[in-house]
Every structure is written in C-alpha cells, then in structure tokens.
Motif scaffolding. Structure first.
Motif, PDB file in Angstrom:
ATOM      1  N   PHE A 183      27.839  36.779  38.803  1.00 55.97           N
ATOM      2  CA  PHE A 183      29.171  36.771  37.770  1.00 55.97           C
ATOM      3  C   PHE A 183      28.437  36.991  36.509  1.00 55.97           C
ATOM      4  O   PHE A 183      29.201  37.579  35.710  1.00 55.97           O
ATOM      5  CB  PHE A 183      29.844  35.245  38.065  1.00 55.97           C
ATOM      6  CG  PHE A 183      30.820  35.142  37.262  1.00 55.97           C
ATOM      7  CD1 PHE A 183      32.190  35.651  37.847  1.00 55.97           C
ATOM      8  CD2 PHE A 183      30.972  34.598  35.932  1.00 55.97           C
ATOM      9  CE1 PHE A 183      33.175  35.661  36.978  1.00 55.97           C
ATOM     10  CE2 PHE A 183      32.082  34.374  35.430  1.00 55.97           C
ATOM     11  CZ  PHE A 183      33.296  34.872  35.948  1.00 55.97           C
ATOM     12  N   TYR A 184      27.459  36.377  35.991  1.00 55.47           N
ATOM     13  CA  TYR A 184      26.936  36.415  34.672  1.00 55.47           C
ATOM     14  C   TYR A 184      26.638  37.908  34.357  1.00 55.47           C
ATOM     15  O   TYR A 184      26.933  38.392  33.301  1.00 55.47           O
ATOM     16  CB  TYR A 184      25.776  35.586  34.442  1.00 55.47           C
ATOM     17  CG  TYR A 184      25.569  35.166  32.903  1.00 55.47           C
ATOM     18  CD1 TYR A 184      26.057  34.043  32.422  1.00 55.47           C
ATOM     19  CD2 TYR A 184      24.531  36.080  32.223  1.00 55.47           C
ATOM     20  CE1 TYR A 184      25.708  33.902  31.025  1.00 55.47           C
ATOM     21  CE2 TYR A 184      24.383  35.889  30.731  1.00 55.47           C
ATOM     22  CZ  TYR A 184      24.811  34.784  30.436  1.00 55.47           C
ATOM     23  OH  TYR A 184      24.635  34.503  28.800  1.00 55.47           O
ATOM     24  N   GLU A 185      26.110  38.559  35.145  1.00 54.51           N
ATOM     25  CA  GLU A 185      25.848  39.936  34.925  1.00 54.51           C
ATOM     26  C   GLU A 185      27.070  40.783  34.555  1.00 54.51           C
ATOM     27  O   GLU A 185      27.219  41.504  33.687  1.00 54.51           O
ATOM     28  CB  GLU A 185      24.843  40.607  36.180  1.00 54.51           C
ATOM     29  CG  GLU A 185      23.748  40.094  36.058  1.00 54.51           C
ATOM     30  CD  GLU A 185      22.604  40.398  37.252  1.00 54.51           C
ATOM     31  OE1 GLU A 185      23.229  41.149  38.141  1.00 54.51           O
ATOM     32  OE2 GLU A 185      21.602  40.108  37.461  1.00 54.51           O
ATOM     33  N   ARG A 186      28.147  40.575  35.438  1.00 58.69           N
ATOM     34  CA  ARG A 186      29.226  41.294  35.398  1.00 58.69           C
ATOM     35  C   ARG A 186      29.963  40.857  34.145  1.00 58.69           C
ATOM     36  O   ARG A 186      30.663  41.696  33.179  1.00 58.69           O
ATOM     37  CB  ARG A 186      30.309  41.215  36.418  1.00 58.69           C
ATOM     38  CG  ARG A 186      29.578  41.974  37.626  1.00 58.69           C
ATOM     39  CD  ARG A 186      30.523  42.068  38.995  1.00 58.69           C
ATOM     40  NE  ARG A 186      30.681  40.728  39.397  1.00 58.69           N
ATOM     41  CZ  ARG A 186      29.708  40.058  40.221  1.00 58.69           C
ATOM     42  NH1 ARG A 186      29.024  40.824  40.721  1.00 58.69           N
ATOM     43  NH2 ARG A 186      29.911  38.865  40.842  1.00 58.69           N
ATOM     44  N   TYR A 187      30.139  39.572  33.773  1.00 59.52           N
ATOM     45  CA  TYR A 187      30.400  38.885  32.630  1.00 59.52           C
ATOM     46  C   TYR A 187      29.906  39.820  31.290  1.00 59.52           C
ATOM     47  O   TYR A 187      30.651  39.897  30.368  1.00 59.52           O
ATOM     48  CB  TYR A 187      30.348  37.374  32.590  1.00 59.52           C
ATOM     49  CG  TYR A 187      30.650  36.928  31.128  1.00 59.52           C
ATOM     50  CD1 TYR A 187      31.720  36.458  30.879  1.00 59.52           C
ATOM     51  CD2 TYR A 187      29.572  36.501  30.260  1.00 59.52           C
ATOM     52  CE1 TYR A 187      32.086  35.801  29.660  1.00 59.52           C
ATOM     53  CE2 TYR A 187      29.676  36.094  29.050  1.00 59.52           C
ATOM     54  CZ  TYR A 187      31.035  35.668  28.677  1.00 59.52           C
ATOM     55  OH  TYR A 187      31.210  34.906  27.440  1.00 59.52           O
ATOM     56  N   GLU A 188      28.670  39.784  31.163  1.00 55.93           N
ATOM     57  CA  GLU A 188      27.854  40.460  30.104  1.00 55.93           C
ATOM     58  C   GLU A 188      28.366  42.119  29.887  1.00 55.93           C
ATOM     59  O   GLU A 188      28.481  42.394  28.756  1.00 55.93           O
ATOM     60  CB  GLU A 188      26.317  40.326  30.138  1.00 55.93           C
ATOM     61  CG  GLU A 188      25.867  38.978  29.758  1.00 55.93           C
ATOM     62  CD  GLU A 188      26.155  38.479  28.512  1.00 55.93           C
ATOM     63  OE1 GLU A 188      26.308  39.289  27.611  1.00 55.93           O
ATOM     64  OE2 GLU A 188      26.339  37.079  28.348  1.00 55.93           O
ATOM     65  N   ASP A 189      28.526  42.757  31.002  1.00 56.30           N
ATOM     66  CA  ASP A 189      29.254  44.010  30.758  1.00 56.30           C
ATOM     67  C   ASP A 189      30.605  43.839  30.375  1.00 56.30           C
ATOM     68  O   ASP A 189      30.882  44.880  29.369  1.00 56.30           O
ATOM     69  CB  ASP A 189      29.266  44.593  32.304  1.00 56.30           C
ATOM     70  CG  ASP A 189      28.006  44.847  33.088  1.00 56.30           C
ATOM     71  OD1 ASP A 189      26.931  44.942  32.086  1.00 56.30           O
ATOM     72  OD2 ASP A 189      27.872  45.010  34.369  1.00 56.30           O
ATOM     73  N   LEU A 190      31.419  43.107  30.563  1.00 57.29           N
ATOM     74  CA  LEU A 190      32.456  42.939  30.096  1.00 57.29           C
ATOM     75  C   LEU A 190      32.534  42.534  28.545  1.00 57.29           C
ATOM     76  O   LEU A 190      33.212  43.237  27.635  1.00 57.29           O
ATOM     77  CB  LEU A 190      33.356  41.774  30.682  1.00 57.29           C
ATOM     78  CG  LEU A 190      34.722  41.231  30.095  1.00 57.29           C
ATOM     79  CD1 LEU A 190      35.694  42.357  30.096  1.00 57.29           C
ATOM     80  CD2 LEU A 190      35.173  40.121  30.787  1.00 57.29           C
ATOM     81  N   VAL A 191      31.605  41.614  28.339  1.00 54.10           N
ATOM     82  CA  VAL A 191      31.376  41.361  26.811  1.00 54.10           C
ATOM     83  C   VAL A 191      31.029  42.537  25.878  1.00 54.10           C
ATOM     84  O   VAL A 191      31.382  42.874  24.751  1.00 54.10           O
ATOM     85  CB  VAL A 191      30.531  40.211  26.895  1.00 54.10           C
ATOM     86  CG1 VAL A 191      30.167  39.882  25.200  1.00 54.10           C
ATOM     87  CG2 VAL A 191      31.215  38.903  27.141  1.00 54.10           C
ATOM     88  N   GLU A 192      30.053  43.452  26.670  1.00 52.29           N
ATOM     89  CA  GLU A 192      29.699  44.378  25.825  1.00 52.29           C
ATOM     90  C   GLU A 192      30.666  45.395  25.656  1.00 52.29           C
ATOM     91  O   GLU A 192      30.817  46.103  24.595  1.00 52.29           O
ATOM     92  CB  GLU A 192      28.387  45.196  26.738  1.00 52.29           C
ATOM     93  CG  GLU A 192      27.910  46.335  26.009  1.00 52.29           C
ATOM     94  CD  GLU A 192      26.641  47.007  26.906  1.00 52.29           C
ATOM     95  OE1 GLU A 192      26.288  48.112  26.650  1.00 52.29           O
ATOM     96  OE2 GLU A 192      26.388  46.347  27.926  1.00 52.29           O
ATOM     97  N   VAL A 193      31.340  45.625  26.470  1.00 52.32           N
ATOM     98  CA  VAL A 193      32.614  46.651  26.455  1.00 52.32           C
ATOM     99  C   VAL A 193      33.594  46.126  25.439  1.00 52.32           C
ATOM    100  O   VAL A 193      34.049  47.014  24.544  1.00 52.32           O
ATOM    101  CB  VAL A 193      33.451  46.618  27.796  1.00 52.32           C
ATOM    102  CG1 VAL A 193      34.717  47.292  27.635  1.00 52.32           C
ATOM    103  CG2 VAL A 193      32.664  47.488  28.897  1.00 52.32           C
ATOM    104  N   LEU A 194      33.898  44.798  25.479  1.00 50.44           N
ATOM    105  CA  LEU A 194      34.795  44.255  24.523  1.00 50.44           C
ATOM    106  C   LEU A 194      34.372  44.384  22.912  1.00 50.44           C
ATOM    107  O   LEU A 194      35.031  44.804  22.063  1.00 50.44           O
ATOM    108  CB  LEU A 194      35.104  42.803  24.589  1.00 50.44           C
ATOM    109  CG  LEU A 194      35.939  42.629  25.761  1.00 50.44           C
ATOM    110  CD1 LEU A 194      36.276  40.952  26.325  1.00 50.44           C
ATOM    111  CD2 LEU A 194      37.486  43.092  25.906  1.00 50.44           C
ATOM    112  N   CYS A 195      33.046  44.147  22.913  1.00 50.30           N
ATOM    113  CA  CYS A 195      32.434  44.196  21.667  1.00 50.30           C
ATOM    114  C   CYS A 195      32.422  45.896  21.014  1.00 50.30           C
ATOM    115  O   CYS A 195      32.427  46.096  19.734  1.00 50.30           O
ATOM    116  CB  CYS A 195      31.165  43.548  21.557  1.00 50.30           C
ATOM    117  SG  CYS A 195      31.130  41.687  21.840  1.00 50.30           S
TER     118      CYS A 195
END
Length: 170
Positions: free
Chosen positions: A54-66
């Motif tokens: 989950f954390y790996e997918r979460y970091e992908d999301l954060v990278e996209v948002l940023c």
C-alpha cells in the motif's frame, strides 16, 4: 453438632467447587488469550506486506500529485493518477481500520469530501476523491501537503506498531 458439621462440610465442598470452576474459567480465558496472541503474531508478517504494498502505491500517488502541482496536469500524469486512485480506493478499506488509529483528523478533509462526493472523508480518501487531476486542483483547498504529511505519519505510525509486534513475536 453432626448437622452443623455436615453443613460446614457441604459449604466447604461448595467453596472448593466454586474455586475449581473459577480456576478452570481463568485457565480457559488465559488459553484463549494465548491463542489469540499466536494468531495475531502470525498475522503480523501479512499485515506488514499489505502495508508495504500500500505504501508503495501511496508514494506513487504522492509523486503524481506533487508533479501535477508543480508542472500542471498532463495526459501521462492523469493516467498515473487514475491508476493510483483506482488502486488506493480498492486497497484502502482493508487498511482503514488500522490506519485511522494513527491519522490526525482535520475538518477540512470532511469539507473536501462533502464538496467532492457529498460525504465526509478522511485525509487518505480526500487525496483520491477527485475523478481526475483537473478536478482535484480545481477544488483544492490548499491542504494537499497537510494531507500528505498526515497520511504519511499515519502510515509510519502503523508501520512502527507492526515492527514492535513483530519484535515481540520473535
């Protein structure tokens, strides 16, 4: 005297029976607690794996948002947001009961949820509530970084809890 002695013997016998029942109950309760602890200890590696994924997918999301906040949404970022959003919305419900214990709630998250989908949301849900990045930034209330920080803190808090459980089980 004989009647009194019989009554005392009966009372003493009853007391012994009650004591035996209490001890047996406590023994069963202790055995159940130990069994639950073993089951919980066995579940820790699975929970850790789920959290890592989950954390790996979460970091992908954060990278996209940023990236979208910095450079503006484009086709590639929209596709990545949609993929991350879909995956997060599928995976979050299983982790939510554990993560919300570590999540700092803010009224702005609930308000964002009411605007986007007509119901209060937590910070994790608010990050993926918008259908696309255009909608996300159109309705952005300026709390994206705060949500990212609070959700990351919740993930780290839960991860630390699992590490402590694993250490105790070892």
């Amino acid at each position: 005297m004989k009647g009194t002695k019989k009554r005392l013997d009966a009372v003493d016998l009853a007391g012994q029976v009650v004591s035996t029942i209490v001890v047996a109950s406590q023994s069963r309760a202790t055995a159940k607690a130990r069994a639950k602890a073993k089951i919980a200890a066995a579940a820790v590696p699975l929970r850790q794996r789920e959290l890592i994924d989950f954390y790996e997918r979460y970091e992908d999301l954060v990278e996209v948002l940023c990236d979208a906040a910095r450079f503006g949404p484009d086709i590639v970022l929209e596709r990545r947001y949609t993929e991350a959003r879909t995956q997060m919305q599928a995976d979050y419900p299983a982790l939510k009961p554990f993560l919300i214990s570590y999540l700092e709630f803010q009224p702005d998250d609930e308000e964002a949820g009411l605007k986007l989908c007509g119901r209060p949301l937590d910070a994790f849900e608010a990050l993926v509530a918008a259908f696309d990045l255009q909608e996300f930034f159109k309705l952005d209330d300026g709390n994206m970084i705060s949500r990212i920080t609070r959700t990351r803190d919740a993930l780290n808090g839960y991860g630390e809890h699992l590490r402590q459980l694993a250490a105790r089980a070892a």
